[in-house]
Design a protein around this motif. Structure first.
Motif, mmCIF file in Angstrom:
data_model
loop_
_atom_site.group_PDB
_atom_site.id
_atom_site.type_symbol
_atom_site.label_atom_id
_atom_site.label_comp_id
_atom_site.label_asym_id
_atom_site.label_seq_id
_atom_site.Cartn_x
_atom_site.Cartn_y
_atom_site.Cartn_z
ATOM 1 N N ALA A 87 46.115 26.126 30.154
ATOM 2 C CA ALA A 87 45.805 27.427 30.755
ATOM 3 C C ALA A 87 44.896 28.216 29.832
ATOM 4 O O ALA A 87 45.209 28.421 28.656
ATOM 5 C CB ALA A 87 47.095 28.201 31.034
ATOM 6 N N GLN A 88 43.787 28.628 30.374
ATOM 7 C CA GLN A 88 42.843 29.409 29.586
ATOM 8 C C GLN A 88 43.280 30.869 29.559
ATOM 9 O O GLN A 88 43.632 31.438 30.590
ATOM 10 C CB GLN A 88 41.446 29.302 30.204
ATOM 11 C CG GLN A 88 40.869 27.895 30.177
ATOM 12 C CD GLN A 88 40.454 27.493 28.783
ATOM 13 O OE1 GLN A 88 40.290 28.327 27.911
ATOM 14 N NE2 GLN A 88 40.291 26.185 28.589
ATOM 15 N N PRO A 89 43.309 31.487 28.397
ATOM 16 C CA PRO A 89 43.670 32.921 28.350
ATOM 17 C C PRO A 89 42.607 33.768 29.039
ATOM 18 O O PRO A 89 41.416 33.432 29.036
ATOM 19 C CB PRO A 89 43.733 33.218 26.838
ATOM 20 C CG PRO A 89 42.845 32.190 26.213
ATOM 21 C CD PRO A 89 42.967 30.953 27.058
ATOM 22 N N ALA A 90 43.067 34.832 29.659
ATOM 23 C CA ALA A 90 42.147 35.726 30.356
ATOM 24 C C ALA A 90 41.229 36.397 29.354
ATOM 25 O O ALA A 90 41.633 36.710 28.224
ATOM 26 C CB ALA A 90 42.928 36.780 31.137
ATOM 27 N N PRO A 91 39.983 36.574 29.704
ATOM 28 C CA PRO A 91 39.057 37.238 28.769
ATOM 29 C C PRO A 91 39.528 38.651 28.442
ATOM 30 O O PRO A 91 40.013 39.382 29.310
ATOM 31 C CB PRO A 91 37.725 37.246 29.536
ATOM 32 C CG PRO A 91 38.097 37.091 30.975
ATOM 33 C CD PRO A 91 39.333 36.257 30.992
ATOM 34 N N ALA A 92 39.417 38.990 27.203
ATOM 35 C CA ALA A 92 39.875 40.303 26.763
ATOM 36 C C ALA A 92 38.992 41.397 27.349
ATOM 37 O O ALA A 92 37.766 41.282 27.386
ATOM 38 C CB ALA A 92 39.849 40.374 25.230
#
Length: 289
Positions: free
Chosen positions: A95-100
């Motif tokens: 799972a890719q972290p959501a862009p800050a």
């Protein structure tokens, strides 16, 4: 040779192509299409072995030339394996972290109190509009901060019970506290010459002026009457007619008959005497005995 009764044939034609010829023609058309749209050197599944033939690493198939491989890439088997490989990679990928999100730095100030102010009531001599002029002093305003203002309904504030007859004008400038002025809840004239603000950066003073719209237009006074003509008396000073009944006396006092203001009742009419009937004969006989 007679071609008249040949199935699907016509005199002068080459006849009906067999299934192998149709497949060969289809593969050639797919190869030409793939050569125009696909760069074979960028295909990750294309491989040339030591024997000089070509292989598809995705489908594990062997091809004699590039055209055969390109025709294979447009077929159903290769397209199905591509979709299956994409679904597998999407499932196994972490799972890719959501862009800050870009955070806006909130500037915090220590409140130093309320600013000084001056309010002036004015009236336009031409239109008769009422106006208010506000002068707010911000001598210690923060660098790069300008005063702001807005009108607030009485139902937005939580300090006083809401009253529809009033509205509030808020003014704020850091690091001063926000102040509010209670003004009548009337329509504001937003014309350019009727509503204006000015911020003097040298003296640190903020000016705001607005006009209220006229609720009813003022009627111009009528022309004066010509010389020799008198105005009629006002209706309130008209004499009371003589035949008008007077109001009842206070305290329930009974006025004597004939007094002024008492209602005159008509005299009673004389009624004729009613005829007397003679008594019955039985009563007369009983009286004689």
């Amino acid at each position: 040779m007679d071609f008249q009764h040949r199935a699907g044939g016509k005199t002068g034609s080459g006849g009906v192509a067999s299934s192998s010829e149709s497949n060969r023609d289809r593969r050639e058309r797919l190869r030409q299409l793939a050569l125009e749209t696909i760069d074979i050197n960028k295909d990750p599944y294309f491989m040339k072995n030591h024997l000089g033939s070509y292989e598809c690493k995705l489908c594990l198939t062997l091809h004699n030339n590039e055209g055969s491989y390109l025709a294979h890439t447009q077929g159903k088997k290769h397209q199905t394996n591509l979709a299956r490989r994409a679904a597998k990679e999407a499932k196994e990928a972490p799972a890719q972290p959501a862009p800050a999100k870009v955070k806006v730095e909130v500037r915090k100030f220590v409140k130093i109190g309320r600013p000084g102010y001056k309010v002036t009531k004015q009236r336009d001599p031409e239109t008769g509009q009422q106006s208010l002029l506000f002068q707010i002093d911000y001598p210690e305003v923060a660098e790069g901060i300008g005063p702001r203002h807005r009108f607030m309904s009485a139902y937005e504030q939580r300090i006083e019970p809401p009253d529809r007859r009033w509205q509030y004008l808020l003014m704020a400038a850091e690091p001063y506290e926000t102040i509010a002025f209670k003004v009548p809840s009337r329509e504001i004239d937003k014309a350019e010459s009727r509503f204006w603000t000015h911020w003097n950066r040298e003296t640190k003073q903020f000016f705001l002026q607005f006009h209220f719209k006229m609720e009813k237009a003022l009627l111009p006074p009528g022309p004066p009457p010509p010389a020799g003509m008198k105005r009629p008396p006002p209706l309130m000073s008209a004499p009371r007619p003589q035949n008008e009944s007077m109001p009842p006396p206070p305290g329930g006092m009974v006025l004597p008959p004939g007094a002024p203001g008492t209602p005159q009742m008509p005299s009673q009419m004389a009624m004729p005497p009613m005829p007397m009937r003679p008594p019955p004969p039985e009563v007369l006989a009983a009286g004689n005995n």
